[in-house]
Design an enzyme around this catalytic site. Sequence first.
Site, PDB file in Angstrom:
ATOM      1  N   TYR A  33     -14.981 -14.416  -4.718  1.00 51.11           N
ATOM      2  CA  TYR A  33     -14.420 -14.998  -3.401  1.00 51.11           C
ATOM      3  C   TYR A  33     -13.831 -16.081  -3.759  1.00 51.11           C
ATOM      4  O   TYR A  33     -14.590 -17.001  -4.465  1.00 51.11           O
ATOM      5  CB  TYR A  33     -14.997 -14.669  -2.074  1.00 51.11           C
ATOM      6  CG  TYR A  33     -14.623 -13.863  -0.928  1.00 51.11           C
ATOM      7  CD1 TYR A  33     -13.576 -13.960  -0.482  1.00 51.11           C
ATOM      8  CD2 TYR A  33     -15.940 -13.055  -0.339  1.00 51.11           C
ATOM      9  CE1 TYR A  33     -12.875 -12.356   0.042  1.00 51.11           C
ATOM     10  CE2 TYR A  33     -15.507 -11.646   0.207  1.00 51.11           C
ATOM     11  CZ  TYR A  33     -14.022 -11.415   0.757  1.00 51.11           C
ATOM     12  OH  TYR A  33     -14.461 -11.109   1.834  1.00 51.11           O
TER      13      TYR A  33
ATOM     14  N   GLU B 257     -10.853 -17.544  -1.675  1.00 48.24           N
ATOM     15  CA  GLU B 257      -9.496 -18.288  -0.373  1.00 48.24           C
ATOM     16  C   GLU B 257      -9.540 -20.052  -0.888  1.00 48.24           C
ATOM     17  O   GLU B 257     -10.091 -20.306  -1.025  1.00 48.24           O
ATOM     18  CB  GLU B 257     -10.480 -18.043   0.718  1.00 48.24           C
ATOM     19  CG  GLU B 257     -10.322 -17.423   1.461  1.00 48.24           C
ATOM     20  CD  GLU B 257     -11.678 -15.850   1.790  1.00 48.24           C
ATOM     21  OE1 GLU B 257     -12.872 -16.510   0.169  1.00 48.24           O
ATOM     22  OE2 GLU B 257     -12.072 -15.616   2.467  1.00 48.24           O
TER      23      GLU B 257
ATOM     24  N   ASP C 293      13.298  -7.250  -2.366  1.00 46.12           N
ATOM     25  CA  ASP C 293      11.724  -6.312  -2.935  1.00 46.12           C
ATOM     26  C   ASP C 293      12.858  -5.424  -4.221  1.00 46.12           C
ATOM     27  O   ASP C 293      13.339  -4.623  -3.690  1.00 46.12           O
ATOM     28  CB  ASP C 293      11.922  -5.615  -1.501  1.00 46.12           C
ATOM     29  CG  ASP C 293      10.754  -4.205  -2.027  1.00 46.12           C
ATOM     30  OD1 ASP C 293      10.372  -4.366  -3.247  1.00 46.12           O
ATOM     31  OD2 ASP C 293      10.654  -3.484  -1.354  1.00 46.12           O
TER      32      ASP C 293
ATOM     33  N   THR D 249       6.447  -5.798  -6.230  1.00 46.25           N
ATOM     34  CA  THR D 249       4.701  -4.777  -6.699  1.00 46.25           C
ATOM     35  C   THR D 249       4.544  -4.826  -7.902  1.00 46.25           C
ATOM     36  O   THR D 249       5.566  -5.349  -8.713  1.00 46.25           O
ATOM     37  CB  THR D 249       4.457  -3.663  -6.106  1.00 46.25           C
ATOM     38  OG1 THR D 249       5.676  -2.216  -6.513  1.00 46.25           O
ATOM     39  CG2 THR D 249       4.702  -3.209  -4.316  1.00 46.25           C
TER      40      THR D 249
ATOM     41  N   LYS E  57       4.437  -0.057 -10.779  1.00 44.33           N
ATOM     42  CA  LYS E  57       5.633   0.606 -10.795  1.00 44.33           C
ATOM     43  C   LYS E  57       6.018   0.281 -12.847  1.00 44.33           C
ATOM     44  O   LYS E  57       5.831   0.208 -13.589  1.00 44.33           O
ATOM     45  CB  LYS E  57       6.631   0.286  -9.449  1.00 44.33           C
ATOM     46  CG  LYS E  57       6.346   0.578  -8.429  1.00 44.33           C
ATOM     47  CD  LYS E  57       7.324   0.764  -7.398  1.00 44.33           C
ATOM     48  CE  LYS E  57       6.838   1.093  -6.328  1.00 44.33           C
ATOM     49  NZ  LYS E  57       6.175   0.073  -5.218  1.00 44.33           N
TER      50      LYS E  57
ATOM     51  N   ARG F 226      -2.384  -2.451  -9.691  1.00 44.90           N
ATOM     52  CA  ARG F 226      -1.510  -2.363  -7.882  1.00 44.90           C
ATOM     53  C   ARG F 226      -1.700  -3.438  -7.105  1.00 44.90           C
ATOM     54  O   ARG F 226      -3.026  -4.122  -7.005  1.00 44.90           O
ATOM     55  CB  ARG F 226      -2.396  -1.325  -6.910  1.00 44.90           C
ATOM     56  CG  ARG F 226      -2.602   0.010  -7.820  1.00 44.90           C
ATOM     57  CD  ARG F 226      -1.218   0.604  -7.650  1.00 44.90           C
ATOM     58  NE  ARG F 226      -1.263   1.075  -6.573  1.00 44.90           N
ATOM     59  CZ  ARG F 226      -0.793   2.550  -6.091  1.00 44.90           C
ATOM     60  NH1 ARG F 226      -1.437   3.416  -6.422  1.00 44.90           N
ATOM     61  NH2 ARG F 226      -0.602   2.749  -5.141  1.00 44.90           N
TER      62      ARG F 226
HETATM   63  N1  DSN Z   1       5.512   3.970  -1.929  1.00 45.46           N
HETATM   64  C1  DSN Z   1       6.047   3.461  -2.799  1.00 45.46           C
HETATM   65  C2  DSN Z   1       6.915   4.270  -3.605  1.00 45.46           C
HETATM   66  O1  DSN Z   1       6.571   5.730  -4.008  1.00 45.46           O
HETATM   67  O2  DSN Z   1       7.878   4.130  -4.085  1.00 45.46           O
HETATM   68  C3  DSN Z   1       6.812   2.057  -2.578  1.00 45.46           C
HETATM   69  O3  DSN Z   1       6.126   1.627  -1.147  1.00 45.46           O
END
Ligand code: DSN
Length: 417
Positions: free
Chosen positions: A52, A54, A198, A224, A227, A233
């Site tokens: 942890y 924080e 984003d 994120t 991707k 993740r």
């Molecule tokens: N679920 C994601 C996507 O597939 O684009 C976006 O958060």
Amino acid sequence: MTAKLKQHDPEIASAIANDLKRQQRNLLMIPSENYASEDVMEATGSVLANKYSEGYPGKRYYQGNEFADVVENAAIERAKRLFGAEHANVQPYSGSPANAAVFLAFLRPGDTFMGFELKCGGHLTHGSPVNFSGLIYSVVPYGVDEKTERLDMEEVRRLARERKPKLIISGSTAYPRQIDFKAFQEIAEEVGAIHLADMSHVSGLVAGGAHPSPFPFTDVVMTTTHKTLRGPRGAMILCKEKYAKQIDKAVFPGSQGGPHDHTTAGIAVALKEALEPGFRDYAHQVVANAKALAHALTEHGIRLVTGGTDNHLILIDLRPMGIGLGKQAAVALEAAGVITNCNTVPYDPSTPFKPSGVRIGTPSLTTRGMKEPEMRMIGEWMASVLKGMGDAQLQAQVRAKVEALCERFPIYEGLGK
Ligand code: DSN
């Protein structure tokens, strides 16, 4: 996977082993997915999961954070270096919590913001009426032009001037063209709004120079990490130094508790990989592959939203074959070994539960080492499955070809032995 898990929890061990085989033997073509490296997975599955932390490096609430600080500082420095950002917060659990933190930093309930409509390619957190973003705040949605199916920046500017939002979000989850981050920033500055880019879908392309970057001019950038960036993740918020305190406070203690240090370690490893010269080749190949695949699909009579792509993603429009066929098409493709997701197309006459499109992408295939010749074959196979949607024999024939191709481009060879 260790022999111990197989012995102690065979149910979960076997589900993991089966998903490994699924990932090895199918063409993973959901554009938001990728294969993280074994190094990234090792860091993510490490003992850091037990800690942890924080607070932020050097200012923690609990003891024992000497090594968590090393990891988080490395992730922050690498993120800043990779993107040329002034400040990085690497603690958000994923994209939706990260966007929620940005809302918390800059808006009060009821405030107005602008976001890309879900049905035209935006994300849930960009103002969907069923999401916190649409429930708590007042959303002014912008879409795409019905004819060109592309963003119309003059329309975005007109709406912004008229509605005076406090925040404008750029970025998408199902838009096959480049986003003009610079134009969004200019519009935001003109109306006195904060611009949140984003870049979750394209951050790997931005890192590799295969998509225009939102840096250094954008106020706040969220991505994120799993991707095109090919990490675990998770998510990061990058911003101008003048917003650093606001953003950090909104993440912790504003909207989260302890960061997931194991994920931070995986992010740090992925960022190191993205800083290596080979990642530029990867990013450019992702786009070249998407273009080759789009060309092949079009040549075989499949309609694509906007007629093609200039990023990692393709949106197949099935309306010429029938309205609302997306789910049926995704199921037929899965039977043939091609994993996709059904998706609405702009101005879809059907519902989100029965959409008229299929969304595909090339990040995972490119990680396997596939190039244009493979994209041409895959495009032809996919087109045949889509045209003969109920033909189980055809699906089985394509599946055999897919499995043979997957064997030629192995992935995770060292795992599951
Ligand atoms: N679920 C994601 C996507 O597939 O684009 C976006 O958060």
